[in-house]
Design a protein around this motif. Structure first.
Motif, short mmCIF file in Angstrom:
data_model
loop_
_atom_site.label_atom_id
_atom_site.label_comp_id
_atom_site.label_asym_id
_atom_site.label_seq_id
_atom_site.Cartn_x
_atom_site.Cartn_y
_atom_site.Cartn_z
N ARG A 173 0.80 -1.21 0.00
CA ARG A 173 0.00 0.00 0.00
C ARG A 173 0.84 1.27 0.00
NH1 ARG A 173 -5.31 -0.16 1.93
NH2 ARG A 173 -5.27 2.11 1.69
N SER A 174 2.10 1.16 0.36
CA SER A 174 2.97 2.33 0.38
C SER A 174 4.33 1.96 -0.21
CB SER A 174 3.14 2.84 1.81
OG SER A 174 4.03 3.94 1.86
N LEU A 175 4.89 2.85 -1.04
CA LEU A 175 6.15 2.56 -1.72
C LEU A 175 7.06 3.79 -1.71
CD1 LEU A 175 4.71 0.91 -4.96
CD2 LEU A 175 5.57 -0.30 -2.96
N SER A 176 8.35 3.54 -1.73
CA SER A 176 9.31 4.62 -1.89
C SER A 176 10.48 4.12 -2.72
CB SER A 176 9.81 5.14 -0.53
OG SER A 176 10.43 4.10 0.20
N ALA A 177 11.16 5.04 -3.39
CA ALA A 177 12.34 4.70 -4.19
C ALA A 177 13.34 5.84 -4.09
CB ALA A 177 11.95 4.46 -5.65
N VAL A 178 14.61 5.49 -3.86
CA VAL A 178 15.68 6.49 -3.81
C VAL A 178 16.69 6.16 -4.89
CG1 VAL A 178 15.35 6.89 -1.34
CG2 VAL A 178 17.05 5.22 -2.11
N PRO A 179 17.33 7.19 -5.46
CA PRO A 179 18.30 6.94 -6.54
C PRO A 179 19.61 6.38 -6.03
CG PRO A 179 18.23 9.28 -6.02
CD PRO A 179 17.14 8.63 -5.20
N MET A 180 20.21 5.51 -6.81
CA MET A 180 21.58 5.06 -6.57
C MET A 180 22.44 5.89 -7.51
SD MET A 180 21.05 0.96 -6.04
CE MET A 180 22.68 0.77 -5.28
N ARG A 181 23.34 6.70 -6.92
CA ARG A 181 24.01 7.76 -7.67
C ARG A 181 25.53 7.61 -7.61
NH1 ARG A 181 21.16 12.24 -4.04
NH2 ARG A 181 22.51 11.11 -2.61
N LEU A 182 26.16 8.09 -8.65
CA LEU A 182 27.61 8.16 -8.68
C LEU A 182 28.01 9.38 -9.49
CD1 LEU A 182 30.29 6.68 -7.91
CD2 LEU A 182 30.27 5.80 -10.24
N ARG A 183 28.70 10.31 -8.83
CA ARG A 183 29.16 11.53 -9.49
C ARG A 183 28.04 12.18 -10.30
NH1 ARG A 183 33.51 8.00 -10.01
NH2 ARG A 183 32.91 7.41 -12.12
N ALA A 212 21.96 3.53 0.00
CA ALA A 212 22.13 3.42 -1.45
C ALA A 212 23.45 4.02 -1.91
CB ALA A 212 20.95 4.10 -2.16
N ASP A 213 23.80 5.19 -1.38
CA ASP A 213 25.04 5.85 -1.79
C ASP A 213 26.26 5.02 -1.40
OD1 ASP A 213 23.61 7.94 -2.85
OD2 ASP A 213 23.98 9.31 -1.18
N LEU A 214 26.25 4.52 -0.16
CA LEU A 214 27.39 3.72 0.30
C LEU A 214 27.55 2.47 -0.56
CD1 LEU A 214 29.59 3.20 2.43
CD2 LEU A 214 27.85 2.08 3.83
N THR A 215 26.44 1.82 -0.86
CA THR A 215 26.50 0.61 -1.67
C THR A 215 26.96 0.90 -3.10
OG1 THR A 215 24.70 -0.35 -0.36
CG2 THR A 215 25.16 -1.36 -2.49
N THR A 216 26.47 2.00 -3.67
CA THR A 216 26.85 2.34 -5.04
C THR A 216 28.33 2.61 -5.16
OG1 THR A 216 24.66 3.32 -5.38
CG2 THR A 216 26.36 3.85 -6.99
N VAL A 217 28.87 3.36 -4.20
CA VAL A 217 30.31 3.64 -4.22
C VAL A 217 31.10 2.34 -4.14
CG1 VAL A 217 32.22 4.67 -2.93
CG2 VAL A 217 30.12 5.96 -3.28
N GLY A 218 30.68 1.45 -3.23
CA GLY A 218 31.37 0.17 -3.11
C GLY A 218 31.22 -0.69 -4.34
#
Length: 311
Positions: A173-183, A212-218
């Motif tokens: 019933r509820s959803l969210s999404a955040v971007p995985m970003r690099l530079r 998400a940011d920590l994982t993307t960098v790794g």
């Protein structure tokens, strides 16, 4: 890129700030402020017999739960686990530390199309695939705009007429999404799904963004290269790893007559216990160098003994 969109497509009153400079300080602040839920326990997924993580209500230990998630991600990076294992770990932390019922990660392929890379459970994976097929949904909007997407109640959601009924049919019933970003480039999305209408706090979305940011960098640093071509090559390598792991999981699931989610967990457990990368174990299985019968006892005791199966 840090703006939050609500179910009416408007900018929400709060924003999820970019986690770029002073990462350690911001992660610590997010861990202190998050108050949604804490440690997870296991419960049975609706419609199936296998157990999946289910978040508990908030309590005195919720800060510790978020802190443990950050520590777990950091340890995974130091241990140099492969990309699919890392992404799977990320989704499970969203369940146990942030209180999501389910979570998933999509990454862009070299052509810029999103591909499902990891989910916390099979129901989430099915919905993520349906979102891509429908051509609309929070992850697709998040990837296209680079902005956090959030819907407090899908019953009142008008942005995704083809996707919303699918999500509700899957029990969300509820959803969210955040971007995985690099530079300043969006390379994918991290989503969280909840079974009831809810309001997401700024701290929760900020913490998810930090995850998400920590994982993307790794993830990208595993390629040890820089530049646009190097990034595309790394994302292509992640996609190849996913395909290889999926073939191995399918083989294990068929041999043991268990769900693919259970088969994946068995492979993940075995790879960590033996100190080998998940993708390397998957390659041995698909090449016939590893006898999947060697997993019978381990899976039999953990899954069949707890009432699991193909359902």
């Amino acid at each position: 890129m840090g703006e939050v969109r609500n179910e009416h497509g408007e900018r929400a009153a709060h924003e999820a700030p970019a986690v770029r400079e002073g990462r350690a300080a911001r992660e610590g602040r997010a861990a202190r402020e998050t108050g949604a839920v804490h440690e997870g326990h296991t419960g049975r997924e609706a419609g199936g017999g296998h157990e999946v993580p289910v978040a508990r209500e908030a309590g005195d230990g919720h800060d510790e739960g978020v802190a443990r998630a950050f520590v777990g991600l950091a340890e995974a990076l130091v241990a140099d686990i492969d990309a699919i294992d890392l992404l799977s770990t990320l989704t499970l932390h969203c369940v146990t530390a942030l209180g999501a019922r389910s979570s998933g990660v999509m990454l862009a392929d070299p052509q810029g199309k999103l591909v499902v890379m990891a989910t916390s459970d099979e129901r989430a994976r099915e919905l993520d695939l349906r979102e891509i097929q429908s051509g609309q949904g929070p992850c697709l909007d998040c990837y296209r705009t680079g902005e956090v997407q959030f819907s407090a109640d899908l019953e009142n959601e008008a942005r995704w007429p083809a996707f919303t009924p699918l999500a509700r049919a899957h029990g969300y019933r509820s959803l969210s999404a955040v971007p995985m970003r690099l530079r300043n480039r969006v390379v994918g999305t991290l989503n969280m799904m909840h079974p009831r209408p809810r309001a997401a706090g700024d701290a929760e979305l900020r913490t998810a963004q930090a995850f998400a940011d920590l994982t993307t960098v790794g993830l990208v640093s595993q390629g040890a290269a820089d530049g646009e071509d190097a990034l595309k090559e790394q994302l292509r390598a992640v996609g190849s790893s996913r395909s290889l792991v999926e073939r191995a999981v399918t083989e294990v699931a068929a041999h043991m007559d268990v769900r693919t989610g259970d088969a994946f967990q068995a492979l993940q457990d075995r790879s960590r216990r033996d100190g080998v990368r998940l993708v390397d174990l998957a390659r041995e299985i698909t090449d016939g160098a590893f006898d999947v019968a060697a997993l019978d006892g381990e899976v039999g005791g953990r899954i069949r003994g707890s009432g699991g199966g193909t359902g």
